[in-house]
Design a protein around this motif. Structure first.
Motif, mmCIF file in Angstrom:
data_model
loop_
_atom_site.group_PDB
_atom_site.id
_atom_site.type_symbol
_atom_site.label_atom_id
_atom_site.label_comp_id
_atom_site.label_asym_id
_atom_site.label_seq_id
_atom_site.Cartn_x
_atom_site.Cartn_y
_atom_site.Cartn_z
ATOM 1 N N PRO A 403 4.075 30.051 39.242
ATOM 2 C CA PRO A 403 4.721 30.903 40.254
ATOM 3 C C PRO A 403 6.093 30.419 40.697
ATOM 4 O O PRO A 403 6.914 31.226 41.133
ATOM 5 N N SER A 404 6.350 29.121 40.621
ATOM 6 C CA SER A 404 7.657 28.623 41.058
ATOM 7 C C SER A 404 8.617 28.417 39.887
ATOM 8 O O SER A 404 9.733 27.942 40.075
ATOM 9 N N ASN A 405 8.172 28.768 38.693
ATOM 10 C CA ASN A 405 8.979 28.547 37.503
ATOM 11 C C ASN A 405 10.195 29.461 37.495
ATOM 12 O O ASN A 405 10.089 30.661 37.754
ATOM 13 N N LEU A 435 7.617 35.520 44.934
ATOM 14 C CA LEU A 435 7.795 34.393 44.024
ATOM 15 C C LEU A 435 9.058 33.576 44.266
ATOM 16 O O LEU A 435 9.141 32.438 43.809
ATOM 17 N N GLY A 436 10.038 34.139 44.956
ATOM 18 C CA GLY A 436 11.349 33.495 44.965
ATOM 19 C C GLY A 436 11.684 32.689 46.195
ATOM 20 O O GLY A 436 12.869 32.520 46.515
ATOM 21 N N ALA A 437 10.684 32.173 46.897
ATOM 22 C CA ALA A 437 10.949 31.454 48.149
ATOM 23 C C ALA A 437 11.919 30.296 47.929
ATOM 24 O O ALA A 437 11.687 29.409 47.103
ATOM 25 N N GLY A 438 13.044 30.328 48.661
ATOM 26 C CA GLY A 438 14.020 29.250 48.608
ATOM 27 C C GLY A 438 14.910 29.255 47.384
ATOM 28 O O GLY A 438 15.817 28.420 47.277
ATOM 29 N N ASN A 439 14.717 30.189 46.466
ATOM 30 C CA ASN A 439 15.518 30.221 45.246
ATOM 31 C C ASN A 439 16.853 30.918 45.508
ATOM 32 O O ASN A 439 16.891 32.085 45.900
ATOM 33 N N GLU A 440 17.937 30.184 45.256
ATOM 34 C CA GLU A 440 19.271 30.702 45.564
ATOM 35 C C GLU A 440 19.601 31.952 44.752
ATOM 36 O O GLU A 440 20.190 32.903 45.264
ATOM 37 N N ILE A 469 11.460 35.419 51.555
ATOM 38 C CA ILE A 469 11.838 34.193 50.840
ATOM 39 C C ILE A 469 12.893 33.392 51.592
ATOM 40 O O ILE A 469 13.127 32.224 51.270
ATOM 41 N N ASP A 470 13.506 34.018 52.610
ATOM 42 C CA ASP A 470 14.487 33.312 53.443
ATOM 43 C C ASP A 470 14.257 33.727 54.891
ATOM 44 O O ASP A 470 14.978 34.559 55.440
#
Length: 651
Positions: A403-405, A435-440, A469-470
């Motif tokens: 999931p964090s890939n 799925l995108g928590a914290g992903n810029e 996610i933010d």
């Protein structure tokens, strides 16, 4: 303390001086304990029971029912009561949901009464209830009542011979309704019972080639585990029926009840030798592996399907199962790998990749195929929707691997940037919120989408996902605020509220908008109102802000219950995902939701406002509104003292 009037001293002329502890939950245990006391005279207990069942509340019978149910519960502590049989019989009658007063008059009972009666049956003297059910199944003239009563008796007293005999002897016609209902009922209560099993065997032997045989087969699968006669009957049906579905169902039943049975194992092996390559052989292979794990005939049959079948779907299915039971099976791996390389079907390649990844989550070829499928989004000129569906499913598989890939997140990002279809674009946006928590990259993509689109529905999804996610993202909040202020469509504003509450549950603007939606022509937009109320249910009613807003919206909902009329024009169709409800469902669902948000201070006024809708004439003219009002006032009666309720009822 032996005098029962300490708990119950009815004086309608002076309610403030009367005693109604029988309706106070904190006194219930003490009252039941009183009935169990050996030093309390039997006459005292009899008098108390009589007073409870004779209680006339003079306000709609709501408290009369409560008193009666308390008397029924007391039988568990006072089983020798002379009134016990009559009480058990009456509670049983109320639990039917409907009953016949005479041969020309059926009475339908309100659901809260039925629910309370059924709960009371579990709490009263069990032996009396069983006796009442036995009497009913032996005396009723209604097949429907007999069947339902037998089912309930079988649940209350598993293996009850009267219940099973009543069903077994019940005359039926060989049509779908009669046959299937009896089979279904026997399947629910006849576990291990020889009479029930024999009845089902007899039935399926009479109609081996008819579709309605299915219910009898399913019932045997539920009750005949390890039974030799049932296994023999199913084997015979598998080998002789001309109905392919009945054959498949017989195989499925053997898979469930014939584990380790040599007759079934031999029959399934023989079946696989005779039949080759068909879907039914796949079913038989699965069944044989279940009843005899490791049986070599299963592997042989599955390999034969993979190597000889002309059905690509069946080949992949057999290869997938081969990998499940023998993870290193070379034939299966080779077959699925070949599918990845040569198949022209995106769906087949997706399924093959999924199967291989379950065995080896690092399978590079399978991962590359999934990425290829995602990149091909919208490239199919003949069927873009199918291609987009495959791409979305491929993305989901990538996300499940890790999931964090970044692979999964980047796949969703690419999907968002290239999608031509509105539906799958929105799905990708919503998935990125999971799925995108914290992903810029994910945050930047959603921010760019918000800046570039003018579609309010897509904006709501993008802002909702960005807020997830933010947390606290100002762009997400301001986007949803703007939709609330500018969108003229009620369903669009509601969808913005739903997304806003997900990222900020106590947001004042969201709560205020919910109330505004309820106030804005609720009779035309009933499905939107229902969604709004369901959102209100999720909020903390102890919060002062929420409480203030509930005080505003509750009178609107009560008015809705009073005057809402059926709308046959289907005016509420729109692009936003709201619940489209029937007239009766809307009334009953609003009533149910209203009981969840009512505060104690609202209850007296609710009783005063709605009680007149419970007249017999009103029931005949508008039964759904009657039922909705009954549900609400039943809730009020459960949460008000009798004197307060009586005063409100009589205003």
């Amino acid at each position: 303390m032996h005098d029962w009037q300490y708990f119950f001293n009815h004086d309608r002329s002076n309610l403030n001086q009367a005693t109604y502890r029988i309706f106070e939950p904190e006194w219930k245990a003490e009252i039941l304990h009183w009935f169990s006391q050996k030093d309390v005279a039997k006459e005292q207990k009899e008098d108390f029971i009589q007073a409870l069942i004779d209680f006339d509340d003079s306000c709609g019978d709501f408290y009369r029912y409560r008193a009666y149910f308390l008397a029924a519960e007391a039988l568990s502590q006072f089983p020798e009561c002379s009134l016990g049989d009559a009480i058990a019989s009456q509670v049983l009658k109320w639990s039917y949901a409907y009953f016949r007063q005479d041969k020309s008059d059926w009475q339908i009972l309100p659901k809260p009464l039925v629910k309370a009666a059924r709960k009371t049956l579990e709490l009263t003297d069990r032996n009396r209830v069983i006796a009442a059910f036995v009497h009913l199944v032996h005396t009723t003239e209604s097949r429907t009542v007999l069947r339902v009563a037998a089912e309930k008796l079988g649940k209350l007293d598993p293996g009850n011979k009267s219940a099973i005999a009543a069903l077994a002897l019940m005359p039926i016609t060989e049509n779908r309704h009669g046959f299937c209902q009896r089979s279904y009922s026997l399947g629910k209560i006849g576990v291990g019972d020889e009479t029930a099993i024999a009845t089902l065997i007899h039935d399926i032997k009479k109609i081996p080639d008819r579709e309605i045989c299915t219910q009898g087969i399913m019932a045997l699968a539920d009750i005949a585990d390890g039974n030799h006669a049932a296994i023999a009957a199913l084997v015979n049906l598998m080998e002789t029926t001309l109905n392919k579905e009945n054959c498949c169902n017989a195989i499925a039943a053997l898979r469930k009840i014939a584990v380790g049975n040599q007759t079934a194992i031999a029959a399934l092996v023989k079946f696989l030798d005779i039949n080759q390559g068909d879907r039914i052989c796949f079913d038989a292979s699965q069944a044989l592996w279940q009843v005899d794990p490791g049986n070599a005939a299963v592997l042989k049959s599955l390999v034969r399907i993979v190597e000889t079948s002309a059905n690509a779907f069946l080949i992949n299915r057999a290869a997938k199962y081969l990998l499940e039971i023998e993870p290193g099976n070379k034939t299966a791996i080779a077959t699925l790998s070949k599918t990845l390389e040569t198949s022209q079907s995106e769906g087949e390649r997706l399924q093959a990749a999924n199967s291989l990844l379950k065995v080896n989550s690092n399978n590079k070829i399978a991962i590359n195929v999934l990425l290829e499928l995602v990149k091909n989004l919208g490239q199919s000129p003949t069927d873009p929707y199918y291609t987009q569906c495959i791409a979305w499913e491929a993305t989901r598989t990538l996300s499940q691997i890790d999931p964090s890939n970044k692979i999964a997140i980047n796949a969703l990002v690419d999907l968002i940037r290239t999608a031509n279809d509105h539906y799958y674009l929105n799905l990708a946006v919503q998935d990125l919120g999971l799925l995108g928590a914290g992903n810029e990259t994910a945050m930047a993509t959603l921010s760019e989408l918000i800046a570039s689109t003018k579609d309010d529905y897509l904006l709501c999804n993008a802002a909702g996902s960005l807020g997830k996610i933010d947390p606290g993202n100002k762009v997400a909040l301001s986007t949803l605020y703007q939709i609330l202020e500018t969108n003229q469509d009620e369903s669009g504003r509601l969808y913005a509220v739903q997304n806003l509450i997900k990222i900020d549950p106590m947001n004042p603007k969201a709560i205020a908008t919910l109330c505004q939606i309820c106030e804005s022509n609720p009779y035309e937009y009933e499905s939107i109102l229902m969604n709004a109320v369901q959102n209100l249910e999720q909020l903390d009613s102890g919060n002062n802000l929420v409480k203030e807003k509930l005080n505003e919206v509750i009178p609107i909902l009560i008015q809705f219950i009073q005057i809402f009329q059926q709308d046959n024009e289907n005016k509420n169709f729109n692009q936003y995902p709201t619940v489209q409800l029937s007239y009766e469902s809307c009334l009953l669902d609003i009533a149910n939701s209203l009981t969840k948000i009512l505060q104690s201070e609202h209850l007296p006024q609710v009783v005063i406002t709605l009680k007149d809708y419970l007249s017999e004439q009103f029931y005949k003219n508008n039964s759904y509104r009657y039922e909705a009002v009954f549900n609400i006032i039943w809730h009020c009666a459960e949460n008000m003292s009798y004197p307060d309720f009586y005063k409100a009822w009589h205003n």
